[in-house]
Design a protein around this motif. Structure first.
Motif, PDB file in Angstrom:
ATOM      1  N   GLN A   1       0.825  -1.199   0.000  1.00 47.73           N
ATOM      2  CA  GLN A   1       0.000   0.000   0.000  1.00 47.73           C
ATOM      3  C   GLN A   1       0.863   1.255   0.000  1.00 47.73           C
ATOM      4  OE1 GLN A   1      -2.407  -1.126   3.547  1.00 47.73           O
ATOM      5  NE2 GLN A   1      -4.156  -0.677   2.232  1.00 47.73           N
TER       6      GLN A   1
ATOM      7  N   PRO B   1       0.623   7.414   2.807  1.00 50.85           N
ATOM      8  CA  PRO B   1       0.561   6.751   4.119  1.00 50.85           C
ATOM      9  C   PRO B   1      -0.636   5.822   4.202  1.00 50.85           C
ATOM     10  CG  PRO B   1      -0.419   8.918   4.253  1.00 50.85           C
ATOM     11  CD  PRO B   1      -0.027   8.733   2.821  1.00 50.85           C
ATOM     12  N   SER B   2      -0.404   4.634   4.653  1.00 52.87           N
ATOM     13  CA  SER B   2      -1.494   3.670   4.838  1.00 52.87           C
ATOM     14  C   SER B   2      -1.922   3.591   6.295  1.00 52.87           C
ATOM     15  CB  SER B   2      -1.050   2.282   4.351  1.00 52.87           C
ATOM     16  OG  SER B   2       0.097   1.847   5.067  1.00 52.87           O
ATOM     17  N   ARG B   3      -1.177   4.276   7.165  1.00 49.81           N
ATOM     18  CA  ARG B   3      -1.492   4.308   8.593  1.00 49.81           C
ATOM     19  C   ARG B   3      -1.388   5.741   9.107  1.00 49.81           C
ATOM     20  NH1 ARG B   3       2.213   1.634  11.853  1.00 49.81           N
ATOM     21  NH2 ARG B   3       3.789   1.533  10.213  1.00 49.81           N
ATOM     22  N   PRO B   4      -1.949   6.038  10.267  1.00 49.84           N
ATOM     23  CA  PRO B   4      -1.845   7.388  10.837  1.00 49.84           C
ATOM     24  C   PRO B   4      -0.384   7.791  11.063  1.00 49.84           C
ATOM     25  CG  PRO B   4      -3.567   6.159  11.951  1.00 49.84           C
ATOM     26  CD  PRO B   4      -2.849   5.172  11.076  1.00 49.84           C
TER      27      PRO B   4
ATOM     28  N   THR C   1       2.273  10.030  13.405  1.00 51.27           N
ATOM     29  CA  THR C   1       2.455  10.665  14.706  1.00 51.27           C
ATOM     30  C   THR C   1       3.496  11.765  14.564  1.00 51.27           C
ATOM     31  OG1 THR C   1       1.927   8.639  15.927  1.00 51.27           O
ATOM     32  CG2 THR C   1       3.140  10.348  17.108  1.00 51.27           C
TER      33      THR C   1
ATOM     34  N   THR D   1      -4.980  11.189   5.621  1.00 47.78           N
ATOM     35  CA  THR D   1      -4.751  10.298   6.762  1.00 47.78           C
ATOM     36  C   THR D   1      -4.962  11.084   8.044  1.00 47.78           C
ATOM     37  OG1 THR D   1      -3.230   8.670   7.709  1.00 47.78           O
ATOM     38  CG2 THR D   1      -2.266  10.745   6.977  1.00 47.78           C
ATOM     39  N   THR D   2      -4.683  10.467   9.164  1.00 47.87           N
ATOM     40  CA  THR D   2      -4.761  11.135  10.462  1.00 47.87           C
ATOM     41  C   THR D   2      -3.359  11.498  10.918  1.00 47.87           C
ATOM     42  OG1 THR D   2      -6.729   9.851  11.071  1.00 47.87           O
ATOM     43  CG2 THR D   2      -5.491  10.880  12.864  1.00 47.87           C
TER      44      THR D   2
ATOM     45  N   ASP E   1       9.529   4.634   8.486  1.00 47.59           N
ATOM     46  CA  ASP E   1       8.520   4.400   7.460  1.00 47.59           C
ATOM     47  C   ASP E   1       7.600   5.601   7.251  1.00 47.59           C
ATOM     48  OD1 ASP E   1       7.083   4.403   9.806  1.00 47.59           O
ATOM     49  OD2 ASP E   1       6.320   2.350   9.611  1.00 47.59           O
TER      50      ASP E   1
ATOM     51  N   THR F   1       5.769   7.133   9.442  1.00 50.25           N
ATOM     52  CA  THR F   1       4.628   7.234  10.359  1.00 50.25           C
ATOM     53  C   THR F   1       4.994   7.908  11.675  1.00 50.25           C
ATOM     54  OG1 THR F   1       5.015   5.017  11.259  1.00 50.25           O
ATOM     55  CG2 THR F   1       3.512   5.201   9.369  1.00 50.25           C
ATOM     56  N   THR F   2       6.287   8.154  11.903  1.00 48.34           N
ATOM     57  CA  THR F   2       6.732   8.931  13.057  1.00 48.34           C
ATOM     58  C   THR F   2       7.661  10.026  12.559  1.00 48.34           C
ATOM     59  OG1 THR F   2       6.636   7.010  14.541  1.00 48.34           O
ATOM     60  CG2 THR F   2       7.919   8.905  15.281  1.00 48.34           C
TER      61      THR F   2
END
Length: 332
Positions: free
Chosen positions: A31, A34-37, A39, A67-68, A92, A94-95
């Protein structure tokens, strides 16, 4: 018969294996980011200047990337607790973290860190160029910078200056101020500039060398006194506050810039996508207006790139590390 059964079993295994392979996506079909939220780590307490900028950006970045974006405050140790967490995070995208002159330059010269402020991060974007204000509690008898210096000299060692922690920009600025003026006062460390400002407004501490984005609204409302801006030009959003040159302390220039970083080895395509979203957000007139109100200037488009942030951070490191080490500034 036994051979036939063995053959059927092998065939079934092959078929199941083929079905299994079809059920799982190939690595190239992962995917897209971003596939995830995401931070966004803020290295100081909620309510401070860095936190304010992060919250202005986060909602709009989330909309750009569909995304979130969760803002998480990880305060303590002059921002190095947050730095450690981001440096060790999975690269990745996500952070990510927002940081500044203190967290990504000064900390490397002052603190013993479990990470490298340059080598362990991927620059994403320069987002703001700011300055500091020299401010004091409302009840302070001094009404301008010369009177403040005279008051400090008349009360050596008695005045208190709030900081966001030992070795932070406010602390370093205070040390330079002491050296330039021959004054002496005590530093009071907090877990962020926000809590320090609360005590300044309440009259619990005397002065701060604070980011304009944290102090300006309080100065405009009359809740605190603003003595000078640590830049060669006045703020467009506060033209009545004199520069340090005009106020009688020439050359005390401190640029409090902010940037966004990701952990080292974050794929370049993810960094590029994050940067594109941030650049779009910074071009929003509403964001520009909000930054201006906070005493922040959005850098030109060509200075918002990862390469520009990396080059600027390097230049600031080369400028400030020798100064900090010569002043023997250490954590308290």
């Amino acid at each position: 018969m036994r051979g036939l059964w063995a053959g059927l079993r092998c065939g079934a295994i092959v078929i199941c294996a083929l079905i299994g392979c079809a059920a799982w996506p190939a690595p190239g079909n992962a995917q897209p980011f971003p596939s995830r939220p995401i931070t966004l780590i803020v290295p100081f307490a909620a309510g401070g200047p860095t936190d304010t900028l992060a919250r202005i950006l986060s909602e709009r970045i989330a909309a750009e990337l569909h995304t979130t974006v969760v803002v998480e405050n990880v305060a303590g140790a002059s921002g190095s607790i947050a730095g450690t967490r981001v440096a060790r995070a999975t690269p990745d995208g996500t952070t990510i973290t927002i940081g500044h002159w203190g967290t990504h330059v000064l900390n490397g010269a002052i603190l013993k860190l479990p990470y490298d402020v340059v080598a362990d991060f991927e620059p994403v974007a320069m987002i703001a160029m700011g300055t500091q204000l020299i401010v004091g509690r409302k009840s302070l008898e001094a009404n301008n910078l010369k009177e403040l210096i005279a008051w400090l000299k008349a009360n050596p060692g008695k005045a208190t200056a709030g900081t966001a922690g030992a070795g932070t920009g406010a602390h370093v600025a205070g040390v330079f101020f002491k050296g330039k003026t021959g004054t002496d006062f005590q530093f009071v460390p907090y877990r962020g500039a926000g809590p320090a400002m609360i005590d300044l407004v309440a009259g619990q501490i005397d002065i701060m060398f604070d980011q304009a984005s944290n102090s300006l609204a309080h100065a405009k409302s009359g809740a605190i006194k603003a003595f000078a801006v640590t830049s060669p030009t006045r703020l467009a959003s506060a033209p009545d506050i004199p520069t340090v040159d005009e106020a009688g302390l020439p050359g005390l220039y401190i640029s409090y810039w902010h940037g966004i970083w990701a952990p080292k080895n974050t794929p370049s395509e993810i960094v590029t996508k994050l940067n594109a979203a941030i650049v779009t957000v910074l071009a929003d007139p509403a964001v520009k207006q909000r930054f201006t109100e906070l005493g922040q200037e959005i850098p030109p488009r060509d200075q918002q790139t990862p390469a520009s942030l990396a080059a600027f951070q390097k230049a600031e490191t080369e400028k400030w590390w020798p100064i900090v080490k010569a002043a023997d500034i250490k954590p308290e």
